[in-house]
Design an enzyme around this catalytic site. Structure first.
Site, mmCIF file in Angstrom:
data_model
loop_
_atom_site.group_PDB
_atom_site.id
_atom_site.type_symbol
_atom_site.label_atom_id
_atom_site.label_comp_id
_atom_site.label_asym_id
_atom_site.label_seq_id
_atom_site.Cartn_x
_atom_site.Cartn_y
_atom_site.Cartn_z
ATOM 1 N N SER A 232 3.464 -2.002 10.336
ATOM 2 C CA SER A 232 4.918 -2.037 10.546
ATOM 3 C C SER A 232 5.547 -3.376 10.169
ATOM 4 C CB SER A 232 5.265 -1.655 11.990
ATOM 5 O OG SER A 232 4.845 -0.326 12.265
ATOM 6 N N GLU B 44 -5.313 -4.890 10.586
ATOM 7 C CA GLU B 44 -4.308 -3.846 10.776
ATOM 8 C C GLU B 44 -4.601 -3.115 12.082
ATOM 9 O OE1 GLU B 44 -2.438 -2.719 6.682
ATOM 10 O OE2 GLU B 44 -4.014 -1.321 7.197
ATOM 11 N N GLY C 70 2.452 2.426 10.852
ATOM 12 C CA GLY C 70 3.372 3.554 10.704
ATOM 13 C C GLY C 70 4.056 3.955 12.002
ATOM 14 N N ASN D 231 0.869 -1.172 0.000
ATOM 15 C CA ASN D 231 0.000 0.000 0.000
ATOM 16 C C ASN D 231 0.910 1.228 0.000
ATOM 17 O OD1 ASN D 231 -1.773 2.059 0.507
ATOM 18 N ND2 ASN D 231 -2.426 1.324 2.532
ATOM 19 N N GLU E 275 -6.721 4.674 7.883
ATOM 20 C CA GLU E 275 -6.552 6.109 7.617
ATOM 21 C C GLU E 275 -7.829 6.701 7.021
ATOM 22 O OE1 GLU E 275 -2.900 5.450 5.548
ATOM 23 O OE2 GLU E 275 -2.017 4.904 7.476
ATOM 24 N N LYS F 104 0.138 4.228 -0.259
ATOM 25 C CA LYS F 104 -0.499 5.402 0.364
ATOM 26 C C LYS F 104 -0.254 6.646 -0.517
ATOM 27 C CE LYS F 104 -0.217 3.127 4.793
ATOM 28 N NZ LYS F 104 -0.126 3.227 6.257
ATOM 29 N N HIS G 219 -9.507 1.181 4.959
ATOM 30 C CA HIS G 219 -8.210 1.346 5.620
ATOM 31 C C HIS G 219 -8.372 2.268 6.840
ATOM 32 C CE1 HIS G 219 -4.089 2.520 6.415
ATOM 33 N NE2 HIS G 219 -3.760 1.383 5.833
#
Ligand code: 13P
Length: 256
Positions: A213, A167, A173, A9, A97, A11, A95
């Site tokens: 991560s 996730e 991150g 991904n 985010e 991003k 996701h």
């Protein structure tokens, strides 16, 4: 046996030149890998170029989001048919985010999942708890609630096209990875829930990726767990130097 599935991904990273250079490098290094499913998910504007750079290789392309309607007055949105048109096979939906920065909720994500399946795109649907939810002992409740909501109305046969990605928000991150035991524990919960919602065969065949991560240093032990069927990789997918070793780790788990 489930085939491992590693997806990058990207991003909102890389520019056109670096996207194409990365696609070319991945093609060279892992473009004929068949024992692991491989996908990269660039930003919308680079999808077509990356899909063209990877055409004929075993690496497929996915988008990072999609709108549920096939077309119309939805300023700023991109539809499933448009994604198919530029060579996408997969689409990441829900996701964290998009959930936590852009305010998407389970109901909207569910409409996108149903639409993606209808259009013939394969959704990679993300679920995961926040740190405060884990600390409050609510991981199972949160993750299972998300899975049940986002899969509402999905048919048994359609499940063959669905990938779930666990996730944990606190691991994305942050450099803080779930331990292989923590990942396995949640993946088992998800698989049991899917067996209840559908049946044992659907649950057995379902690919559940771990994301958060994932790096060359920890991929091997995560992917070796029985119920971890691949990885959704953020930061480490932005360079062949870190992505390729994760692909190699998936290949060497002996699960195919
Ligand atoms: P990182 O690998 O950078 O933690 O990102 C994970 C992720 O969000 C993949 O979708």
């Amino acid at each position: 046996m489930r085939k491992q599935f590693v997806a990058g991904n990207w991003k909102m990273n890389l520019d056109q030149e670096r996207s194409l250079a990365l696609a070319a490098e991945l093609r060279k290094q892992v473009g004929s890998v068949e024992d692991v499913t491989l996908a990269v998910c660039p930003p919308f504007v680079y999808l077509k170029g990356v899909a063209e750079a990877l055409a004929g290789s075993s690496i497929v392309v996915g988008a990072q989001n999609m709108y549920g309607d096939p077309g119309g007055a939805f300023t700023g949105e991109v539809s499933g048919p448009m994604l198919l048109d530029v060579g996408c096979r997969y689409v990441i939906l829900g996701h964290s985010e998009r959930r936590h920065v852009l305010g998407e909720g389970d109901r909207l994500i569910n409409t996108k999942v149903l639409a993606a399946l209808e259009f013939g795109l394969k959704p990679i649907v993300c679920v995961g708890e926040k740190l405060e939810q884990r600390d409050a002992g609510r991981t199972e409740q949160v993750v299972c609630g998300q899975v049940e909501s986002v899969l509402h109305g999905v048919g048994r046969r359609q499940m063959a096209s669905v990938t779930l990605a666990y996730e944990p928000v606190w691991a994305i991150g942050t450099g803080r990875t779930a331990t292989p035991e923590q990942a396995e524990e949640v993946h088992v919960l998800i698989r049991c829930l899917v067996a209840d919602l559908f049946d044992a065969d659907v649950a057995e065949d379902l690919i559940i990726q771990y994301g958060g991560s994932v790096k060359p240093e920890n991929a091997g032990e995560l992917l070796a767990r029985e119920n971890v069927d691949g990885a959704l990789v953020g930061g480490a997918s932005l360079a062949a130097q870190t992505f390729v070793p994760i692909v190699e780790a998936a290949r060497s788990t002996g699960k195919d």
